[in-house]
Design a protein around this motif. Structure first.
Motif, PDB file in Angstrom:
ATOM      1  N   LYS A 398       0.812  -1.214   0.000  1.00  0.00           N
ATOM      2  CA  LYS A 398       0.000   0.000   0.000  1.00  0.00           C
ATOM      3  C   LYS A 398       0.851   1.272   0.000  1.00  0.00           C
ATOM      4  O   LYS A 398       0.316   2.368  -0.014  1.00  0.00           O
ATOM      5  N   ARG A 399       2.184   1.086   0.071  1.00  0.00           N
ATOM      6  CA  ARG A 399       3.103   2.225   0.151  1.00  0.00           C
ATOM      7  C   ARG A 399       2.714   3.152   1.311  1.00  0.00           C
ATOM      8  O   ARG A 399       2.594   4.361   1.153  1.00  0.00           O
ATOM      9  N   LEU A 400       2.522   2.537   2.457  1.00  0.00           N
ATOM     10  CA  LEU A 400       2.091   3.251   3.658  1.00  0.00           C
ATOM     11  C   LEU A 400       3.148   3.093   4.739  1.00  0.00           C
ATOM     12  O   LEU A 400       3.616   1.993   5.013  1.00  0.00           O
ATOM     13  N   ALA A 401       3.525   4.212   5.365  1.00  0.00           N
ATOM     14  CA  ALA A 401       4.457   4.205   6.491  1.00  0.00           C
ATOM     15  C   ALA A 401       3.804   4.959   7.649  1.00  0.00           C
ATOM     16  O   ALA A 401       3.367   6.098   7.480  1.00  0.00           O
ATOM     17  N   GLN A 402       3.749   4.315   8.809  1.00  0.00           N
ATOM     18  CA  GLN A 402       3.077   4.912   9.960  1.00  0.00           C
ATOM     19  C   GLN A 402       3.925   4.733  11.206  1.00  0.00           C
ATOM     20  O   GLN A 402       4.535   3.686  11.413  1.00  0.00           O
ATOM     21  N   VAL A 403       3.948   5.755  12.044  1.00  0.00           N
ATOM     22  CA  VAL A 403       4.698   5.679  13.295  1.00  0.00           C
ATOM     23  C   VAL A 403       4.025   6.566  14.334  1.00  0.00           C
ATOM     24  O   VAL A 403       3.466   7.621  14.006  1.00  0.00           O
ATOM     25  N   ARG A 404       4.064   6.119  15.592  1.00  0.00           N
ATOM     26  CA  ARG A 404       3.559   6.924  16.704  1.00  0.00           C
ATOM     27  C   ARG A 404       4.740   7.703  17.273  1.00  0.00           C
ATOM     28  O   ARG A 404       5.678   7.118  17.824  1.00  0.00           O
ATOM     29  N   ALA A 405       4.687   9.016  17.140  1.00  0.00           N
ATOM     30  CA  ALA A 405       5.823   9.864  17.488  1.00  0.00           C
ATOM     31  C   ALA A 405       5.998   9.969  18.998  1.00  0.00           C
ATOM     32  O   ALA A 405       5.035   9.909  19.771  1.00  0.00           O
ATOM     33  N   ALA A 406       7.262  10.131  19.400  1.00  0.00           N
ATOM     34  CA  ALA A 406       7.557  10.399  20.805  1.00  0.00           C
ATOM     35  C   ALA A 406       7.317  11.877  21.098  1.00  0.00           C
ATOM     36  O   ALA A 406       7.248  12.713  20.185  1.00  0.00           O
ATOM     37  N   SER A 407       7.167  12.215  22.371  1.00  0.00           N
ATOM     38  CA  SER A 407       6.967  13.610  22.762  1.00  0.00           C
ATOM     39  C   SER A 407       8.281  14.362  22.622  1.00  0.00           C
ATOM     40  O   SER A 407       9.277  14.012  23.262  1.00  0.00           O
ATOM     41  N   LEU A 408       8.280  15.351  21.762  1.00  0.00           N
ATOM     42  CA  LEU A 408       9.480  16.162  21.533  1.00  0.00           C
ATOM     43  C   LEU A 408       9.367  17.466  22.302  1.00  0.00           C
ATOM     44  O   LEU A 408       8.299  18.102  22.292  1.00  0.00           O
ATOM     45  N   PRO A 409      10.414  17.893  23.000  1.00  0.00           N
ATOM     46  CA  PRO A 409      10.348  19.127  23.789  1.00  0.00           C
ATOM     47  C   PRO A 409       9.945  20.326  22.943  1.00  0.00           C
ATOM     48  O   PRO A 409      10.534  20.586  21.898  1.00  0.00           O
ATOM     49  N   GLY A 410       8.924  21.050  23.410  1.00  0.00           N
ATOM     50  CA  GLY A 410       8.491  22.266  22.739  1.00  0.00           C
ATOM     51  C   GLY A 410       7.671  22.061  21.488  1.00  0.00           C
ATOM     52  O   GLY A 410       7.253  23.044  20.853  1.00  0.00           O
ATOM     53  N   ALA A 411       7.407  20.820  21.096  1.00  0.00           N
ATOM     54  CA  ALA A 411       6.670  20.552  19.867  1.00  0.00           C
ATOM     55  C   ALA A 411       5.171  20.715  20.092  1.00  0.00           C
ATOM     56  O   ALA A 411       4.651  20.406  21.167  1.00  0.00           O
ATOM     57  N   THR A 412       4.469  21.219  19.086  1.00  0.00           N
ATOM     58  CA  THR A 412       3.019  21.329  19.090  1.00  0.00           C
ATOM     59  C   THR A 412       2.448  20.421  18.019  1.00  0.00           C
ATOM     60  O   THR A 412       3.183  19.793  17.249  1.00  0.00           O
ATOM     61  N   GLU A 427       9.171  11.971  -0.217  1.00  0.00           N
ATOM     62  CA  GLU A 427       8.794  10.661  -0.779  1.00  0.00           C
ATOM     63  C   GLU A 427       7.339  10.736  -1.268  1.00  0.00           C
ATOM     64  O   GLU A 427       6.430  10.200  -0.635  1.00  0.00           O
ATOM     65  N   PRO A 428       7.089  11.409  -2.389  1.00  0.00           N
ATOM     66  CA  PRO A 428       5.694  11.639  -2.830  1.00  0.00           C
ATOM     67  C   PRO A 428       4.932  10.361  -3.192  1.00  0.00           C
ATOM     68  O   PRO A 428       3.706  10.371  -3.218  1.00  0.00           O
ATOM     69  N   GLN A 429       5.649   9.256  -3.466  1.00  0.00           N
ATOM     70  CA  GLN A 429       4.960   8.021  -3.827  1.00  0.00           C
ATOM     71  C   GLN A 429       4.481   7.238  -2.602  1.00  0.00           C
ATOM     72  O   GLN A 429       3.806   6.229  -2.739  1.00  0.00           O
ATOM     73  N   TRP A 430       4.833   7.699  -1.418  1.00  0.00           N
ATOM     74  CA  TRP A 430       4.457   7.025  -0.191  1.00  0.00           C
ATOM     75  C   TRP A 430       3.463   7.867   0.604  1.00  0.00           C
ATOM     76  O   TRP A 430       3.499   9.093   0.552  1.00  0.00           O
ATOM     77  N   LYS A 431       2.593   7.179   1.331  1.00  0.00           N
ATOM     78  CA  LYS A 431       1.655   7.855   2.223  1.00  0.00           C
ATOM     79  C   LYS A 431       2.225   7.794   3.633  1.00  0.00           C
ATOM     80  O   LYS A 431       2.365   6.726   4.217  1.00  0.00           O
ATOM     81  N   MET A 432       2.567   8.977   4.163  1.00  0.00           N
ATOM     82  CA  MET A 432       3.177   9.068   5.483  1.00  0.00           C
ATOM     83  C   MET A 432       2.122   9.405   6.530  1.00  0.00           C
ATOM     84  O   MET A 432       1.282  10.281   6.321  1.00  0.00           O
ATOM     85  N   GLN A 433       2.181   8.699   7.644  1.00  0.00           N
ATOM     86  CA  GLN A 433       1.270   8.982   8.751  1.00  0.00           C
ATOM     87  C   GLN A 433       2.082   9.067  10.034  1.00  0.00           C
ATOM     88  O   GLN A 433       2.578   8.065  10.545  1.00  0.00           O
ATOM     89  N   LEU A 434       2.214  10.280  10.549  1.00  0.00           N
ATOM     90  CA  LEU A 434       2.923  10.532  11.798  1.00  0.00           C
ATOM     91  C   LEU A 434       1.881  10.778  12.880  1.00  0.00           C
ATOM     92  O   LEU A 434       1.184  11.794  12.863  1.00  0.00           O
ATOM     93  N   VAL A 435       1.728   9.822  13.799  1.00  0.00           N
ATOM     94  CA  VAL A 435       0.712   9.936  14.845  1.00  0.00           C
ATOM     95  C   VAL A 435       1.277  10.759  15.990  1.00  0.00           C
ATOM     96  O   VAL A 435       2.229  10.333  16.662  1.00  0.00           O
ATOM     97  N   PRO A 436       0.703  11.949  16.255  1.00  0.00           N
ATOM     98  CA  PRO A 436       1.264  12.814  17.296  1.00  0.00           C
ATOM     99  C   PRO A 436       0.757  12.419  18.682  1.00  0.00           C
ATOM    100  O   PRO A 436      -0.246  11.714  18.812  1.00  0.00           O
ATOM    101  N   PRO A 437       1.440  12.855  19.739  1.00  0.00           N
ATOM    102  CA  PRO A 437       0.876  12.683  21.084  1.00  0.00           C
ATOM    103  C   PRO A 437      -0.379  13.550  21.220  1.00  0.00           C
ATOM    104  O   PRO A 437      -0.565  14.525  20.455  1.00  0.00           O
TER     105      PRO A 437
END
Length: 519
Positions: A398-412, A427-437
């Motif tokens: 499915k060209r899908l990459a997903q990750v649950r992000a760690a809490s980064l100092p000062g990040a919103t 990487e325009p051919q891939w679907k990126m999913q960054l799961v935020p806190p």
């Protein structure tokens, strides 16, 4: 080894004295044992052999230099996956000398010699590991190549290779045929496993580190024990009582069994994988006509379910072959299976088959490139999310990459969305999913019944965050102005709860319904 010890050992190895092993051989084999004690043992120049072992097992500047050079060549050969370079490292490795010396020290029951050779060996091992780790640390290439992977799963056959090679090496040392040591060094491959240990240390990969360390320890212990046995057989060492001989034999057997148990288990796993490979090939072949050919079959045994990729050259396309094959493979292998099947339709002519094989090779190359891209995407996403690469979920189909992000100092939340957009652009051919806190959601600004420009941007950010986390959102505000926000969330398919408020003001406030588990 001291000169007095050498002289004593040699004096005790004359015809008539013999060793306990020689006496045992004489009792069991009769004339053969007597012939061995009378003809073979006296033909050995014991003092010259001991002097030669001493020289090969000394901790000298030349030894340290050759260790560093051999380790450097070995680790570069592993990183480049070049068998020729790895063999070059085996040829110049001086580790065989101190290991043979350790075996002779055990045979002579010489504590000083055992300590001296152990120190030489420990110094060489430490130098090789640290230098290899240093090379890998500064290398831009840190991928696990086939040459590295081949040294992370030792099995019982590796123990047998080390045993036979050690017997040959000790024989060559005793009989004055040192040229054989070169072949023995290649067979036991002492330096490449140490370089692989250094790779595992530099990359903090426990599987590589401990797997290659077990391979080296297997070679080391087996060579030392085999050298001790050969030394005793050829009359080196003092006489031993029956009890001492029994204790020595018990220790040797215990060490070999201790190594054989984990190696035997590893061999059984490898044998099961080989059988699974054959079963998978047979199962897939049954789904197609007799003229069909399984051109490629790969199984990833590390995942759950098992990932099977196959390419078939067939004169007749079978639409349901993948689904049926997946079911039959799961039944045959006893584990869930995910099958990816590529069918190339060919005729019966030789030219058709050749064309199909070329097309199949092109498809394999494309698959290899896709895997390399997927690995790169995974590493980049892990770096941005502040997590280990293993935490990234990759679906190549499915060209899908997903990750649950760690809490980064000062990040919103806006920071995490910007990181996702940045990688998606790379990487325009891939679907990126960054799961935020579940960070605080933005306030939605309203101007009467309309969203402000900032309010529209904040609403888009909140919808993105709710989609990624899967956590329901509570909307607080006066009903007359919050309806547009509720509608947008529902259109996006997000669970929403309304909390009407009588507070003065048109702004809409959003909060997470944290009591609901993340889906």
């Amino acid at each position: 080894m001291s000169q007095s010890t050498s002289s004593d050992a040699a004096a005790q190895a004359v015809p008539g004295n013999g060793t306990s092993l020689g006496r045992f051989a004489a009792r069991v084999a009769g004339p053969l044992g007597g012939w061995w004690r009378a003809s073979v043992i006296p033909s050995i120049e014991h003092r010259a052999v001991i002097a030669k072992v001493d020289d090969e097992a000394s901790l000298t500047p030349r030894y340290a230099f050759m260790i560093l050079m051999s380790a450097g060549i070995a680790v570069l050969g592993l990183l480049l996956s070049s068998p020729a370079v790895v063999i070059g490292a085996m040829l110049i490795s001086p580790l065989m000398g101190p290991i043979i010396g350790l075996g002779f020290g055990m045979a002579l029951v010489d504590g000083n010699e055992i300590r001296r050779t152990a120190m030489t060996l420990a110094g060489g091992v430490l130098l090789a590991i640290l230098f290899s780790a240093l090379v890998v640390f500064f290398s831009p290439i840190k991928d696990i190549t086939p040459e590295i992977a081949a040294r992370t799963r030792p099995n019982l056959f590796d123990l047998l290779v080390a045993l036979f090679s050690a017997l040959a090496g000790a024989y060559a040392m005793i009989r004055g045929r040192e040229g054989t040591i070169v072949g023995v060094a290649i067979a036991t491959a002492l330096m490449p496993p140490l370089a692989t240990v250094g790779f595992g240390l530099a990359t903090l990969n426990g599987t590589v580190f401990f797997g290659s360390l077990l391979l080296f320890v297997t070679n080391l212990m087996t060579i030392a024990i085999a050298a001790a046995i050969m030394a005793r057989l050829y009359g080196f060492g003092p006489k031993l009582t029956s009890r001492q001989s029994g204790m020595q034999a018990a220790v040797i057997i215990a060490v070999l069994l201790g190594l054989a148990i984990p190696l035997g288990y590893s061999l059984s796993q490898i044998a099961w994988e080989a059988r699974a490979q054959r079963q998978a090939r047979d199962v897939l072949a049954e789904q197609f006509p007799r003229q069909a050919k399984i051109d490629q079959l790969e199984i990833d045994f590390s995942g759950e379910p098992l990932a099977v990729r196959a390419t078939v050259l067939t004169p007749e396309y079978r639409a349901k072959a993948a689904a049926q094959g997946e079911t039959l493979l799961a039944r045959a292998l006893g584990r869930p299976v995910k099958l990816s099947l590529d069918q190339f339709r060919v005729g019966t002519a030789a030219g058709d088959a050749e064309a199909a094989q070329i097309a199949s090779a092109s498809a394999r190359e494309q698959t290899r490139k896709e895997r390399a891209t997927a690995a790169l995407v995974g590493r980049e996403l892990a770096i941005l999310a502040g997590v280990a690469p293993e935490a990234v979920l990759i679906d190549r189909d499915k060209r899908l990459a997903q990750v649950r992000a760690a809490s980064l100092p000062g990040a919103t939340l806006a920071t995490y969305r910007a990181l996702e957009q940045r990688l998606a652009a790379a990487e325009p051919q891939w679907k990126m999913q960054l799961v935020p806190p579940p960070l605080p959601l933005p306030v939605i600004g309203m101007d009467g019944d309309e969203l402000t420009d900032d309010g529209a941007d904040n609403l888009a950010l909140a919808i993105w965050a709710a989609r990624r986390t899967g956590i329901p959102v509570i909307v607080s505000g006066r009903a007359s102005v919050s309806q547009i926000v509720l509608t947008r969330f529902k259109e996006a398919g997000i669970d929403i709860e309304s909390n009407e408020s009588s507070n003065v003001g048109d702004d809409i406030r959003l909060t997470w319904a944290l009591q609901t588990e993340v889906r």
